[in-house]
Motif scaffolding. Sequence first.
Motif, PDB file in Angstrom:
ATOM      1  N   ALA A  72      -9.331  -5.036  -2.766  1.00 18.72           N
ATOM      2  CA  ALA A  72      -8.695  -5.244  -1.267  1.00 18.72           C
ATOM      3  C   ALA A  72      -9.048  -4.355  -0.430  1.00 18.72           C
ATOM      4  N   PRO A  73      -9.545  -4.557   0.796  1.00 17.42           N
ATOM      5  CA  PRO A  73      -9.809  -3.450   1.666  1.00 17.42           C
ATOM      6  C   PRO A  73      -8.676  -2.574   2.144  1.00 17.42           C
ATOM      7  N   MET A  74      -8.904  -1.341   1.767  1.00 13.74           N
ATOM      8  CA  MET A  74      -7.706  -0.846   2.217  1.00 13.74           C
ATOM      9  C   MET A  74      -8.004   0.928   2.310  1.00 13.74           C
ATOM     10  N   GLY A  75      -7.616   1.585   3.086  1.00 17.89           N
ATOM     11  CA  GLY A  75      -7.792   3.131   3.219  1.00 17.89           C
ATOM     12  C   GLY A  75      -6.402   3.842   3.485  1.00 17.89           C
ATOM     13  N   ALA A  76      -6.265   5.070   2.803  1.00 14.94           N
ATOM     14  CA  ALA A  76      -5.080   5.818   3.327  1.00 14.94           C
ATOM     15  C   ALA A  76      -5.519   7.200   3.859  1.00 14.94           C
ATOM     16  N   VAL A  77      -4.886   7.723   4.703  1.00 13.97           N
ATOM     17  CA  VAL A  77      -5.210   9.122   5.175  1.00 13.97           C
ATOM     18  C   VAL A  77      -3.825   9.844   4.750  1.00 13.97           C
ATOM     19  N   PHE A  78      -3.998  10.977   4.061  1.00  8.40           N
ATOM     20  CA  PHE A  78      -3.094  12.017   3.743  1.00  8.40           C
ATOM     21  C   PHE A  78      -2.710  12.966   4.412  1.00  8.40           C
ATOM     22  N   ALA A  79      -1.567  13.283   5.383  1.00  7.86           N
ATOM     23  CA  ALA A  79      -1.527  14.237   6.041  1.00  7.86           C
ATOM     24  C   ALA A  79      -0.592  15.412   5.588  1.00  7.86           C
ATOM     25  N   GLY A  80      -0.737  16.510   5.709  1.00  7.72           N
ATOM     26  CA  GLY A  80       0.298  17.565   5.533  1.00  7.72           C
ATOM     27  C   GLY A  80       1.478  17.418   6.115  1.00  7.72           C
ATOM     28  N   ASP A  81       2.539  17.911   5.814  1.00 12.25           N
ATOM     29  CA  ASP A  81       3.764  17.911   6.262  1.00 12.25           C
ATOM     30  C   ASP A  81       3.538  18.453   7.694  1.00 12.25           C
TER      31      ASP A  81
END
Length: 440
Positions: free
Chosen positions: A285-294
């Motif tokens: 399934a199309p999906m991206g995730a961006v992980f940001a620092g606290d």
Amino acid sequence: MNHQSLAAHWMPFTPNKGFKTQPRMLTGAKGMYWTTDDQRQVLDMTAGLWCCNAGHGHPHIAEAIARQARTLDYAPCFGFGHPLSFELSERLAALAPGNLNKVFYTNSGSESVETALKMALAYHHARGQGGKQLFIGRERGYHGVNFGGISVGGITSNYKAFGQWLPVDHLSHTQDLALNAFSRGLPLHGGVDMANELERLIRLHDASRIAAVIVEPITGAGGVLPPPAGYLKRLREICDRHDILLIFDEVICGFGRTGEAFASQTFDVLPDIMTTAKGLTNGAAPMGAVFAGDHIYQAVVDEGGPGVEFFHGYTYSAHPLACAAAMATLDIYEQGGLLRRGAQGGDIASYFEQGLHSLKGLPGVIDIRNYALLAAVEFEPLPGKAGASGAMIQSAAWEQGVMLRALGDAVAMSPPLIIEKHHVDQTVGILEQSIRRLYG
Ligand code: PXG
């Protein structure tokens, strides 16, 4: 299917006219193999487009998507939520390194990159440093196809007709055949010196104008270039010294490609922001995730004003079907210990490395490089046809039953992490035949 019926689809990154006279149609996929419209089984040495890390056709993922479609097909994500995205975020934050604990959803790698760039600008703006708007990318970097991504990207054909609409500069790429040809694992030479080029760019532009450096830990579509030893750590040190954010684009490296969940763990360098997509849902399934620092979230959200803190998001951010696919994919990765299966120096990566490096000495082969389950074989450009040999080797291998990825005068491999030794043998044999056929 007659050729007339192919006319309406304007295909992406494809020589449309060539394809439509000689189509290559995929009609099914299971495990390591595609089925073609002429009922051939073709070994997938590319995990689709670097995304089907657990292999194809996993029933657990299919069932999760189907179940979700029947339960909650869609939920608006602006001002409303659904439980699955919160559950997924907890799980992803636990998998991610260091303080990369905040997860923002997109629908692709390109959108993840745009999101990360905007997060960097929002962070500096929130801290009263709105002058920090310039990005440093890298020659041969691929960061998707949207305007931010092609600006920080360093593949000329991807921007020459469209322009570069962000203030940018670029580090040099890290390939140096004189220093590091035929390297196994990380290239040994020149890493710190290459990273020191960032100091020069900072002197040129001034740190007060630079928002972030964005690189792929291992350059993917630009030719599979593992970072020379010491390079990424040095980038991190320089960024820290100048209050410049470091973004790792892990759209290819993420989810086991380098032998850990993320390359930042493999190489022990923590970015401020990390982009992912592809393997997050195993491509289902199309999906991206961006992980940001606290610290990013804290500056933009916790310390932001009332109301919407970050004016950004997509209709399909955290789409329920994609969340279901990602949850099921994580189950598979966890159950099989799959994310670590391809680690450099491990059983299967070593076999892959040995097999590919046995091609050294064949006519036309000027480099072979690999890290974990990523590799490329590079060829001498053919006279008058620079950049064409990868596609020719790819076609020959395809006819013999192996799918490779053509990248200019190289072919790349990023097989599903379930690859077995006999798949390596098959690939190496067919590569050898294809190379001999072309370079004799
Ligand atoms: N960043 C990186 C590092 C990528 O490899 C993107 C961003 C963009 O992802 P989306 O999902 O928007 O395509 C990518 C995608 C190739 C090839 O030439 C590489 C990618 C996509 C398609 C083809 O092998 N990488």
